[in-house]
Design a protein around this motif. Structure first.
Motif, mmCIF file in Angstrom:
data_model
loop_
_atom_site.group_PDB
_atom_site.id
_atom_site.type_symbol
_atom_site.label_atom_id
_atom_site.label_comp_id
_atom_site.label_asym_id
_atom_site.label_seq_id
_atom_site.Cartn_x
_atom_site.Cartn_y
_atom_site.Cartn_z
ATOM 1 N N GLY A 98 10.448 -1.323 -5.284
ATOM 2 C CA GLY A 98 10.094 -0.819 -6.588
ATOM 3 C C GLY A 98 9.259 0.440 -6.539
ATOM 4 O O GLY A 98 8.690 1.093 -7.527
ATOM 5 N N LYS A 99 9.524 1.245 -5.391
ATOM 6 C CA LYS A 99 8.796 2.620 -5.310
ATOM 7 C C LYS A 99 9.754 3.517 -5.051
ATOM 8 O O LYS A 99 10.915 3.503 -4.617
ATOM 9 C CB LYS A 99 7.754 2.258 -3.863
ATOM 10 N N PRO A 100 9.291 4.874 -5.536
ATOM 11 C CA PRO A 100 10.539 6.021 -5.271
ATOM 12 C C PRO A 100 10.963 6.146 -3.971
ATOM 13 O O PRO A 100 10.431 5.884 -2.946
ATOM 14 C CB PRO A 100 9.658 7.141 -5.555
ATOM 15 N N LEU A 101 12.158 6.776 -3.915
ATOM 16 C CA LEU A 101 12.933 7.203 -2.687
ATOM 17 C C LEU A 101 13.014 8.811 -2.651
ATOM 18 O O LEU A 101 13.443 9.310 -3.542
ATOM 19 C CB LEU A 101 14.064 6.363 -2.455
ATOM 20 N N VAL A 102 12.575 9.582 -1.652
ATOM 21 C CA VAL A 102 12.680 10.858 -1.402
ATOM 22 C C VAL A 102 13.658 11.126 -0.320
ATOM 23 O O VAL A 102 13.204 10.583 0.731
ATOM 24 C CB VAL A 102 11.291 11.585 -0.998
ATOM 25 N N ALA A 103 14.514 11.852 -0.820
ATOM 26 C CA ALA A 103 15.682 12.280 0.649
ATOM 27 C C ALA A 103 15.187 13.517 1.119
ATOM 28 O O ALA A 103 15.050 14.485 0.362
ATOM 29 C CB ALA A 103 17.144 12.371 -0.100
ATOM 30 N N VAL A 104 14.954 13.432 2.514
ATOM 31 C CA VAL A 104 14.448 14.831 3.164
ATOM 32 C C VAL A 104 15.455 15.268 4.149
ATOM 33 O O VAL A 104 16.162 14.573 4.759
ATOM 34 C CB VAL A 104 13.160 14.519 3.776
ATOM 35 N N ASP A 115 0.965 -1.096 0.099
ATOM 36 C CA ASP A 115 0.091 0.066 -0.025
ATOM 37 C C ASP A 115 0.644 1.208 0.019
ATOM 38 O O ASP A 115 0.354 2.186 0.089
ATOM 39 C CB ASP A 115 -1.052 -0.028 1.217
ATOM 40 N N ILE A 116 2.136 1.218 0.210
ATOM 41 C CA ILE A 116 3.281 2.307 0.148
ATOM 42 C C ILE A 116 3.397 2.780 -1.313
ATOM 43 O O ILE A 116 3.918 2.051 -2.073
ATOM 44 C CB ILE A 116 4.485 1.869 0.881
ATOM 45 N N ASP A 117 3.138 4.108 -1.564
ATOM 46 C CA ASP A 117 3.524 4.749 -2.854
ATOM 47 C C ASP A 117 4.888 5.237 -2.973
ATOM 48 O O ASP A 117 5.218 5.376 -4.054
ATOM 49 C CB ASP A 117 2.450 5.768 -3.004
ATOM 50 N N ALA A 118 5.455 5.549 -1.967
ATOM 51 C CA ALA A 118 6.904 5.998 -1.802
ATOM 52 C C ALA A 118 7.580 5.849 -0.503
ATOM 53 O O ALA A 118 6.860 5.990 0.248
ATOM 54 C CB ALA A 118 7.083 7.571 -2.350
ATOM 55 N N PHE A 119 8.912 5.848 -0.444
ATOM 56 C CA PHE A 119 9.439 5.787 0.849
ATOM 57 C C PHE A 119 10.300 7.268 0.816
ATOM 58 O O PHE A 119 10.713 7.737 -0.044
ATOM 59 C CB PHE A 119 10.686 4.982 0.996
ATOM 60 N N ALA A 120 10.629 7.726 2.046
ATOM 61 C CA ALA A 120 11.314 8.887 2.411
ATOM 62 C C ALA A 120 12.204 8.718 3.496
ATOM 63 O O ALA A 120 11.759 7.661 4.474
ATOM 64 C CB ALA A 120 10.241 10.068 2.837
ATOM 65 N N VAL A 121 13.197 9.291 3.586
ATOM 66 C CA VAL A 121 14.215 9.017 4.632
ATOM 67 C C VAL A 121 15.008 10.644 4.980
ATOM 68 O O VAL A 121 15.310 11.365 4.045
ATOM 69 C CB VAL A 121 15.193 8.012 4.299
ATOM 70 N N ALA A 122 15.418 10.666 6.356
ATOM 71 C CA ALA A 122 16.056 11.810 6.624
ATOM 72 C C ALA A 122 17.430 11.545 6.244
ATOM 73 O O ALA A 122 18.088 10.656 7.275
ATOM 74 C CB ALA A 122 15.802 12.363 8.231
ATOM 75 N N ALA A 157 16.158 2.587 4.069
ATOM 76 C CA ALA A 157 15.102 3.192 3.083
ATOM 77 C C ALA A 157 15.587 2.850 1.823
ATOM 78 O O ALA A 157 14.611 2.483 0.930
ATOM 79 C CB ALA A 157 15.000 4.572 3.374
ATOM 80 N N LYS A 158 16.767 2.995 1.400
ATOM 81 C CA LYS A 158 17.034 2.734 0.062
ATOM 82 C C LYS A 158 16.767 1.244 -0.355
ATOM 83 O O LYS A 158 16.368 0.890 -1.501
ATOM 84 C CB LYS A 158 18.640 2.724 0.098
ATOM 85 N N THR A 159 16.754 0.346 0.613
ATOM 86 C CA THR A 159 16.707 -1.021 0.560
ATOM 87 C C THR A 159 15.141 -1.245 0.191
ATOM 88 O O THR A 159 14.773 -1.844 -0.692
ATOM 89 C CB THR A 159 17.196 -1.875 1.762
ATOM 90 N N LEU A 160 14.230 -0.561 1.180
ATOM 91 C CA LEU A 160 12.940 -0.790 0.904
ATOM 92 C C LEU A 160 12.317 -0.284 -0.498
ATOM 93 O O LEU A 160 11.604 -0.811 -1.050
ATOM 94 C CB LEU A 160 12.153 0.112 2.337
ATOM 95 N N SER A 161 12.826 1.016 -0.826
ATOM 96 C CA SER A 161 12.740 1.613 -1.910
ATOM 97 C C SER A 161 12.927 0.733 -3.105
ATOM 98 O O SER A 161 12.295 0.550 -4.167
ATOM 99 C CB SER A 161 13.262 2.695 -2.203
ATOM 100 N N THR A 162 14.148 0.033 -3.144
ATOM 101 C CA THR A 162 14.665 -0.760 -4.157
ATOM 102 C C THR A 162 13.798 -2.245 -4.251
ATOM 103 O O THR A 162 13.522 -2.568 -5.326
ATOM 104 C CB THR A 162 16.152 -1.036 -3.806
#
Ligand code: KG4
Ligand code: ZN
Length: 329
Positions: A101-107, A70-77, A93-98
């Motif tokens: 197959g969902k985008p990663l946003v670096a915050v 159900d997750i559309d994207a991952f984000a990480v500080a 977060a990089k692992t989860l995103s990969t």
């Protein structure tokens, strides 16, 4: 859009799942702050080892009522923060995103503190332009934001951060770490009408948006050395007052100068009730809307990282995101 935000910049390990930047689906925070109590401050190695230990259980708990699909994207500080702690969240977060197959946003963690003000809101939303005051353990900054994605740094501390000063003064007063809540608690017993110790409010009339708190800390230290007996509650209250005076005054000057419609406060020190009351009073006088996060979202949490990612959505290549301890704006 449902975003899963990961926060591991310091001594909190947190995952927050947030829909459309505002609706918090889950928020799990694990803190190692108790383990640092006996040292009077954070021990980076201890914090990093604890991050490694709890990151998987924290993820598991935050997904107890929602599934990874159900997750559309991952984000990480990805900064600023302690390198050992940061790496844990960033690599997770990089692992989860990969694998999903969902985008990663670096915050930027500090921008996350600003967006804690959107969490749980339904009606009255912050309006732009806004002046943001970030007061945490490691940072004290004033920012101007005209719209999502645009942040102009107006000034910040030239030495100790506000939260760090609370922690150091708390140590002088033999209160446990983190010191802010303890100082606030014992301040309640002080005589609020009279001032006995006359602590300075450094740089209050400096004409810019910078802060300095180490002189105030030294002044409290000198008082505790010089006077054999001190009224601890009174020292705590007057110290708290000195810090708050500067924070409130500079925030209001910035709001007037840049014709802000809202003031947004974030970071651990934003949990302080006296600071909240004073900024609210001044905002009311000046016809400004003023926002503080719910107290549980003032301190570090993954939900604020998810919210910042939603409103500032920018895909990053997971292979290129790096923990950046001294990230600025
Ligand atoms: O934002 P935060 O959780 O972590 C950092 O990013 O640094 O802030 C932690 C800081 C600590 O220095 C703590 O003493 C302070 O926030 N703090 C407070 C209060 N609650 C936490 N300071 C003053 N009054 C409080 N009630
Ligand atoms: Zn923080």
């Amino acid at each position: 859009m449902v975003i899963c935000g990961v926060e591991s910049t310091c001594d909190e390990t947190s995952v927050g799942i947030v829909e459309n930047g505002m609706k918090v689906i889950s928020s799990v925070v694990s803190s190692s702050s108790k383990m640092h109590e006996k040292y009077g401050g954070i021990v980076p190695e201890v914090a990093a080892r604890e991050q490694v230990k709890v990151i998987i259980p924290v993820i598991r708990e935050s997904f107890s009522e929602i599934s990874l699909k159900d997750i559309d994207a991952f984000a990480v500080a990805y900064g600023p923060g302690l390198v050992g702690s940061l790496i844990v969240g960033v690599e997770t977060a990089k692992t989860l995103s990969t694998i999903c197959g969902k985008p990663l946003v670096a915050v930027n963690h500090l921008i996350g503190h600003v967006y804690a003000n959107w969490l749980g809101r339904e009606e009255t939303l912050p309006e732009f332009p806004a002046v943001a005051l970030i007061v945490s353990g490691g940072h004290t900054d004033l920012l101007l934001t005209d719209t999502h994605g645009s942040f102009k740094w107006l000034g910040g501390t030239v030495d100790d951060a506000a939260g760090e000063t609370f922690d150091k003064v708390a140590r002088l007063l033999k209160l446990k770490y983190p010191g802010g809540p303890g100082i606030e608690r014992i301040s309640l017993h002080a005589n609020k009408k009279n001032s006995f110790y006359n602590f300075p409010s450094p740089m209050i009339n400096s004409g810019n948006f910078d802060f300095s708190f180490s002189g105030l800390k030294t002044s409290v230290l000198n008082t505790t050395i010089k006077l054999k007996r001190i009224n601890t509650s009174q020292v705590a209250f007057e110290f708290q007052n000195s810090i708050i005076k500067v924070l409130v005054k500079k925030t209001m000057i910035a709001a007037k100068k840049f014709k802000a419609k809202s003031i947004l406060v974030g970071g651990g020190v934003a949990a302080n009730q006296e600071l909240r009351d004073r900024i609210f009073q001044e905002s009311e006088k000046n016809n400004l809307k003023c926002f503080f996060p719910e107290k549980k979202f003032s301190v570090d949490n993954g939900a604020m990282i998810a919210s910042a990612a939603y409103f500032n959505f920018k895909k990053n290549d997971p292979l290129k995101v790096q923990a950046t301890p001294s990230l600025f704006f």
